[in-house]
Design an enzyme around this catalytic site. Structure first.
Site, PDB file in Angstrom:
ATOM      1  N   SER A 113       1.595   0.744   4.672  1.00  0.00           N
ATOM      2  CA  SER A 113       1.415  -1.143   5.409  1.00  0.00           C
ATOM      3  C   SER A 113       2.262  -1.111   7.039  1.00  0.00           C
ATOM      4  O   SER A 113       1.722  -0.111   7.445  1.00  0.00           O
ATOM      5  CB  SER A 113       2.180  -1.997   4.254  1.00  0.00           C
ATOM      6  OG  SER A 113       1.566  -3.254   4.539  1.00  0.00           O
ATOM      7  N   HIS A 114       3.233  -2.376   6.359  1.00  0.00           N
ATOM      8  CA  HIS A 114       4.549  -2.530   7.866  1.00  0.00           C
ATOM      9  C   HIS A 114       4.903  -2.218   7.481  1.00  0.00           C
ATOM     10  O   HIS A 114       6.347  -1.794   9.080  1.00  0.00           O
ATOM     11  CB  HIS A 114       4.949  -4.108   7.956  1.00  0.00           C
ATOM     12  CG  HIS A 114       5.604  -3.885   6.502  1.00  0.00           C
ATOM     13  ND1 HIS A 114       4.745  -4.508   5.301  1.00  0.00           N
ATOM     14  CD2 HIS A 114       6.280  -5.115   6.381  1.00  0.00           C
ATOM     15  CE1 HIS A 114       6.135  -4.842   4.382  1.00  0.00           C
ATOM     16  NE2 HIS A 114       6.815  -4.855   4.473  1.00  0.00           N
ATOM     17  N   ASP A 280      -1.054  -5.526  11.469  1.00  0.00           N
ATOM     18  CA  ASP A 280       0.097  -4.380  10.773  1.00  0.00           C
ATOM     19  C   ASP A 280      -0.426  -3.089  10.948  1.00  0.00           C
ATOM     20  O   ASP A 280      -1.045  -2.768  11.557  1.00  0.00           O
ATOM     21  CB  ASP A 280       0.769  -5.186   9.559  1.00  0.00           C
ATOM     22  CG  ASP A 280      -0.383  -4.238   8.447  1.00  0.00           C
ATOM     23  OD1 ASP A 280      -1.067  -5.261   8.497  1.00  0.00           O
ATOM     24  OD2 ASP A 280       0.770  -4.452   7.583  1.00  0.00           O
ATOM     25  N   ASP A 282      -1.633  -1.109   7.884  1.00  0.00           N
ATOM     26  CA  ASP A 282      -3.437  -1.327   7.346  1.00  0.00           C
ATOM     27  C   ASP A 282      -3.992  -1.892   7.278  1.00  0.00           C
ATOM     28  O   ASP A 282      -5.417  -2.178   7.419  1.00  0.00           O
ATOM     29  CB  ASP A 282      -2.633  -0.424   6.257  1.00  0.00           C
ATOM     30  CG  ASP A 282      -1.844  -2.329   5.470  1.00  0.00           C
ATOM     31  OD1 ASP A 282      -0.985  -3.219   6.232  1.00  0.00           O
ATOM     32  OD2 ASP A 282      -2.759  -2.197   4.855  1.00  0.00           O
ATOM     33  N   ASP A 284      -3.584  -5.596   7.027  1.00  0.00           N
ATOM     34  CA  ASP A 284      -3.941  -6.107   6.408  1.00  0.00           C
ATOM     35  C   ASP A 284      -2.968  -7.726   6.001  1.00  0.00           C
ATOM     36  O   ASP A 284      -3.021  -8.961   5.626  1.00  0.00           O
ATOM     37  CB  ASP A 284      -3.204  -5.611   4.891  1.00  0.00           C
ATOM     38  CG  ASP A 284      -2.470  -5.720   4.430  1.00  0.00           C
ATOM     39  OD1 ASP A 284      -1.616  -5.415   5.221  1.00  0.00           O
ATOM     40  OD2 ASP A 284      -1.819  -4.892   3.348  1.00  0.00           O
ATOM     41  N   ARG A 285      -1.998  -7.450   7.503  1.00  0.00           N
ATOM     42  CA  ARG A 285      -1.081  -8.957   7.455  1.00  0.00           C
ATOM     43  C   ARG A 285      -1.447  -9.017   9.117  1.00  0.00           C
ATOM     44  O   ARG A 285      -2.293  -8.068   9.957  1.00  0.00           O
ATOM     45  CB  ARG A 285       0.257  -8.386   7.808  1.00  0.00           C
ATOM     46  CG  ARG A 285       0.323  -8.351   6.979  1.00  0.00           C
ATOM     47  CD  ARG A 285       1.968  -7.424   6.330  1.00  0.00           C
ATOM     48  NE  ARG A 285       2.078  -7.137   4.818  1.00  0.00           N
ATOM     49  CZ  ARG A 285       4.045  -7.754   4.566  1.00  0.00           C
ATOM     50  NH1 ARG A 285       4.886  -7.767   4.951  1.00  0.00           N
ATOM     51  NH2 ARG A 285       4.210  -6.773   3.167  1.00  0.00           N
ATOM     52  N   LYS A 379      -5.783  -8.985   1.452  1.00  0.00           N
ATOM     53  CA  LYS A 379      -5.540  -9.620   2.642  1.00  0.00           C
ATOM     54  C   LYS A 379      -5.771  -9.071   3.263  1.00  0.00           C
ATOM     55  O   LYS A 379      -5.804  -8.300   3.693  1.00  0.00           O
ATOM     56  CB  LYS A 379      -3.523 -10.019   2.764  1.00  0.00           C
ATOM     57  CG  LYS A 379      -3.065  -8.925   2.719  1.00  0.00           C
ATOM     58  CD  LYS A 379      -1.776  -9.906   2.485  1.00  0.00           C
ATOM     59  CE  LYS A 379      -0.497  -7.987   3.048  1.00  0.00           C
ATOM     60  NZ  LYS A 379      -0.178  -7.467   1.139  1.00  0.00           N
TER      61      LYS A 379
END
Length: 546
Positions: A113-114, A280, A282, A284-285, A379
């Protein structure tokens, strides 16, 4: 097809966290480490013969090498077909989209992710079920249990797949289809939002800047924002996914998205874009910015909910809203006015899945820059950006004006999150234990201008399947509705991240536009005193403030 059965020994640290297993790249490159966890997934999910799997990642270091291993293992474990994103790329929301559209058995997403990338950075892997969402706890617990007793893994003896060539290839008896990673997702977005209205907004001189942070959303944003919506070339900055994210930290907040922040807070307001956004690692943010203006993610969820019917995909209205416990109650106020339920869940998108599958909620969000809806089961950063563009196109107000009018109508939940990253795990645990040890004596006590109403360690009973999740964060609620929450994050790979959430409500338009940190200063002082934060951690200030 020749299948090797390789003897192995269990690793004792493969317990999935909030969103899968995340470790340093070096850990995943340890012989048999990745293979063991993948075999534990396959053994736990017991996919029927002939099943289809979706596979892809955010392009970080070790992404493509891991995909080749997983493909050979999928073939050895009886999958009939794997859909994999071209170049190994597939954003997390796009993976959910593909799983749902193709009715695949499930998917494996490679991402941390982030978290930072590169050879010294982080890597991650998680399993998503057939609804497109992260595996629920009963599945991740089964995977972990299996990983602790594993004695062998199965892998096909086969050549690497050409991940750059769209089309079908074979790994033994298994079909591997390399797909366009953007097409299905872009088609879904076009069905949800009024692209014609957004094109007219952009064509009328509206300027925007999207920072992909050298992460996975670059190709998606270029296709949708520049090619389909007509934004000028260069609207998307840092749009080429890089294994080390350009030596950056792909977390879309005011600290790490510093290039976008500098653009949106430029000295010459006349040349500053009208709208800024970032996503981010991947995809999703999201972070939403106006000119010299930051939209808190909790407010973003509430504003999207209040304006949902402006978008074609949501014109019928919302079934309900869900938010994670640390997220502010701003969305609750919108739900109350709309006469729909608002659910409070633990942090982690998997908790929203049951509610969406049962038709209980349409929108959901977390304060950690995650917002989404029932269109997928993750998300979705670019979806949130498009929703804001849809709102702006319909209302023809600035970002700042939309937020201020929302506060005037609903009141403002003044909110902030303070992150203390990379704390020694034992010190973080002791701090949490110290806060909790005071709970018996806190109710009724006066702390500054606040009186404690309740305190607890948040526990959630899923209204759909009855499962219970406890130990989800320490809450201290005050009689005026203000609150402080202490929680240890489950997304890091180094030490512990302590997150302190602070929230106060203002219904007075005269005070609603105050700086959040100044308005929350009394609560910040109380949080520090209760936790003995400076004495226990030695930290004078947070790593990140949002």
């Amino acid at each position: 097809m020749k299948i090797q059965t390789v003897a192995t020994m269990p690793f004792d640290d493969q317990k999935p966290g909030t969103s899968g297993l995340r470790k340093k790249v070096a850990a995943f490159k340890t012989p048999a480490y990745l293979e063991n966890f993948v075999q534990a997934i396959f053994d736990s999910i017991t996919a029927p013969v002939g099943s289809v799997l979706v596979l892809g990642g955010d392009g970080r270091y070790y992404n493509c090498e891991a995909i080749q291993i997983i493909l050979r293992m999928a073939a050895a474990n009886g999958f009939a077909k794997v859909l994999v994103g071209q170049g190994g790329i597939l954003s997390t929301p796009a993976a959910s989209c593909v799983i749902r559209k193709t009715r695949s058995f499930g998917g494996i997403i490679l991402s941390a992710s982030h978290n930072p990338g590169g050879p010294e950075g982080d890597f991650g892997i998680k399993y998503n079920t057939g609804n497109g969402g992260p595996a629920p706890e009963k599945i991740t617990e089964a995977i972990y249990a299996c990983s602790r007793s594993l004695t062998q893994y199965r892998i096909a003896d086969a050549a690497d797949v050409n991940l750059d060539r769209i089309g079908c290839q074979m790994v033994g008896d298994m079909n591997v289809e390399v797909i366009d990673p953007v097409a299905d997702y872009a088609e879904l977005m076009e069905s949800l939002f009024d692209f014609a209205a957004i094109r007219a907004l952009i064509g009328g001189g509206f300027r925007l800047c999207f920072d992909a942070m050298h992460a996975v959303t670059g190709p998606y944003a270029i296709e949708i924002l520049e090619k389909r919506l007509g934004a000028p070339a260069g609207t998307v900055i840092n749009g080429v996914p890089l294994p080390d994210f350009g030596e950056g930290h792909p977390d879309p907040n005011l600290t790490y998205a510093h290039e976008l922040v500098a653009i949106m807070y430029g000295a010459d307001r006349a040349s500053t874009p009208d709208f800024g956004a970032a996503s981010d690692g991947d995809g999703d943010r999201n972070m939403i910015l106006g000119r010299h203006f930051f939209v808190n993610p909790s407010d973003s969820l509430a504003i999207i909910a209040a304006n949902a019917t402006q978008a074609p995909g949501y014109v019928a209205g919302l079934a309900g809203i869900a938010r994670s416990m640390p997220t502010s109650a701003a969305a609750d106020r919108v739900a109350d006015k709309l006469g729909i339920p608002c659910f409070e869940t633990p942090t982690g998108w998997k908790f929203f899945g049951n509610l969406m599958d049962a038709g209980k909620v349409t929108l959901c969000g977390e304060e950690s820059f995650g917002t989404g809806s029932s269109h997928v089961r993750e998300k979705d950063g670019l979806w949130a950006v498009l929703f804001w563009l849809n709102i702006l196109a319909k209302r023809r107000l600035s970002v700042e004006e939309i937020v201020h009018r929302h506060w005037a109508e609903y009141g403002r939940n003044v909110y902030s999150r303070h992150d203390y990253e990379a704390l020694p795990a034992d010190i973080a645990a002791e701090l949490m234990a110290h806060v909790k040890s005071q709970f018996a004596d806190l109710p009724g006590r006066r702390l500054g201008d606040y009186t404690v109403k309740f305190c607890d360690d948040f526990s959630y009973t899923d209204p759909i399947d009855g499962s219970v999740s406890s130990g989800q964060g320490l809450r201290i609620g005050f009689k005026d509705g203000s609150r402080i929450v202490f929680r240890l994050s489950g997304t890091g790979t180094e030490g512990a991240t302590l997150r302190i959430y602070l929230e106060a409500y203002s219904s007075d338009p005269a005070t609603q536009r105050a700086d959040a940190q100044q308005a929350l200063e009394p609560l910040i002082d109380i949080a520090h005193d209760l936790s003995q934060l400076k004495q226990r951690t030695g930290r004078e200030s947070p790593t990140v403030i949002t």
